[in-house]
Design a protein around this motif. Sequence first.
Motif, PDB file in Angstrom:
ATOM      1  N   PRO A 147       0.828  -1.208   0.000  1.00  0.00           N
ATOM      2  CA  PRO A 147       0.000   0.000   0.000  1.00  0.00           C
ATOM      3  C   PRO A 147       0.862   1.259   0.000  1.00  0.00           C
ATOM      4  CG  PRO A 147      -0.740  -1.562   1.678  1.00  0.00           C
ATOM      5  CD  PRO A 147       0.584  -2.053   1.174  1.00  0.00           C
ATOM      6  N   ASP A 148       0.411   2.271  -0.722  1.00  0.00           N
ATOM      7  CA  ASP A 148       1.109   3.554  -0.679  1.00  0.00           C
ATOM      8  C   ASP A 148       1.043   4.114   0.740  1.00  0.00           C
ATOM      9  OD1 ASP A 148       1.383   3.173  -3.368  1.00  0.00           O
ATOM     10  OD2 ASP A 148       0.112   4.858  -3.971  1.00  0.00           O
ATOM     11  N   VAL A 149       2.117   4.777   1.127  1.00  0.00           N
ATOM     12  CA  VAL A 149       2.160   5.478   2.414  1.00  0.00           C
ATOM     13  C   VAL A 149       2.063   6.966   2.111  1.00  0.00           C
ATOM     14  CG1 VAL A 149       3.456   5.884   4.528  1.00  0.00           C
ATOM     15  CG2 VAL A 149       3.592   3.658   3.387  1.00  0.00           C
ATOM     16  N   THR A 150       1.081   7.623   2.695  1.00  0.00           N
ATOM     17  CA  THR A 150       0.749   8.997   2.308  1.00  0.00           C
ATOM     18  C   THR A 150       0.557   9.862   3.537  1.00  0.00           C
ATOM     19  OG1 THR A 150      -0.373   8.231   0.302  1.00  0.00           O
ATOM     20  CG2 THR A 150      -0.952  10.424   1.091  1.00  0.00           C
ATOM     21  N   HIS A 151       1.007  11.115   3.428  1.00  0.00           N
ATOM     22  CA  HIS A 151       0.644  12.120   4.432  1.00  0.00           C
ATOM     23  C   HIS A 151       0.334  13.424   3.715  1.00  0.00           C
ATOM     24  CE1 HIS A 151       0.369  14.122   8.290  1.00  0.00           C
ATOM     25  NE2 HIS A 151       1.029  15.133   7.737  1.00  0.00           N
ATOM     26  N   LEU A 152      -0.824  13.988   4.008  1.00  0.00           N
ATOM     27  CA  LEU A 152      -1.229  15.276   3.448  1.00  0.00           C
ATOM     28  C   LEU A 152      -1.151  16.341   4.528  1.00  0.00           C
ATOM     29  CD1 LEU A 152      -4.411  14.216   1.407  1.00  0.00           C
ATOM     30  CD2 LEU A 152      -2.032  14.349   0.613  1.00  0.00           C
ATOM     31  N   PHE A 153      -0.476  17.438   4.220  1.00  0.00           N
ATOM     32  CA  PHE A 153      -0.394  18.565   5.132  1.00  0.00           C
ATOM     33  C   PHE A 153      -1.547  19.542   4.903  1.00  0.00           C
ATOM     34  CE2 PHE A 153       3.871  16.902   4.932  1.00  0.00           C
ATOM     35  CZ  PHE A 153       4.369  17.049   6.219  1.00  0.00           C
ATOM     36  N   ARG A 154      -2.299  19.328   3.806  1.00  0.00           N
ATOM     37  CA  ARG A 154      -3.445  20.163   3.462  1.00  0.00           C
ATOM     38  C   ARG A 154      -4.308  19.357   2.501  1.00  0.00           C
ATOM     39  NH1 ARG A 154      -2.336  24.272  -1.317  1.00  0.00           N
ATOM     40  NH2 ARG A 154      -3.687  22.803  -2.371  1.00  0.00           N
TER      41      ARG A 154
END
Length: 324
Positions: A38-45
């Motif tokens: 699975p992709d590992v993702t973090h959104l700051f906005r």
Amino acid sequence: MSSSDSVPDPLLLLPLRQRIVEQQLGVRALHVIRPGRPDVTHLFRSDAPENLYSISKAVTALAVGLARDEGLLDLDDRLVDHLPAPTGGTGPDGAATRGYGEGIDQVRLRHLLTMTSGSPVTAFTDEEREHPGLTDHFLGTDLSAQPGDGFVYSNGSTFMLARVISERTGQSLRDWLMPRLFEPLGILNPQWFTDRQGFTWGATGLHLTSAQVARIGGLLLGEGIAPEGAAEPGTRLVPGEWIRAMHAADAWVPTGEADPEGGKYGFGVWKCSVGESWRADGAFGQFLVVLPEQEACVAITSHLEGKPGSEILRAVWEELLPLL
């Protein structure tokens, strides 16, 4: 076993996220793409479409590979074999232009792809970006250097590649890529800036969400195979031979830049300072970093002002790479 096997995915981005915040690196989204995981993702906005700037050049390079595969062009073709001579354009000073500029008949598509055309028309000034006939302006301007002699970073060169594809297909670059690249990746309505005549810029102005640009990163990592999350995962979209050619040893040209992250340019992409890694790179911190040895790609969108984008890359090397 790789070191990442002992790092739970929720913790993979934690050191990098902390450094981004502490150093105010302006990052808006992070994606780590690894085949079979699975992709590992973090959104700051929120993940809204935004200008990818010169990551657009890598997408245009993919288009060149597709056009080559379809027999529409070859890298050793001359530019003048695809685009007619100017017949009534005007230069920035308002003077009429007639015919090809001196030396233009020596420019080959390979020179445009590697930014070694010798043309002074880089399309960075307001005069050139807003020129009413940018194609004719490029074609009608004398070269300032012999093609192949040296690297000059140029939006104009990539724009002319987009123009060649448009001339050969009768469509804008954006529209021609819809069924070949964008739709199979699940990118259904990408916006891409045009010049005043309506031709796709090619060099800049492609607007995507970070999730969409991450799919392009997965395509690069997979050597032309659509990644998981695409509309047609597992489908070959771009010849693998072309993806490899974009960053092959004989593709790199020296740029003269002192920054080790900017010393070599290939077919729309840059060689990174770490291992065999390479990247698509846009202003203000847009990156698709392909890490062959780690079998991963890192997609980053940002708006970083006042610091070089290499600060973001340095953070990736020091905080994320050891965990991969």
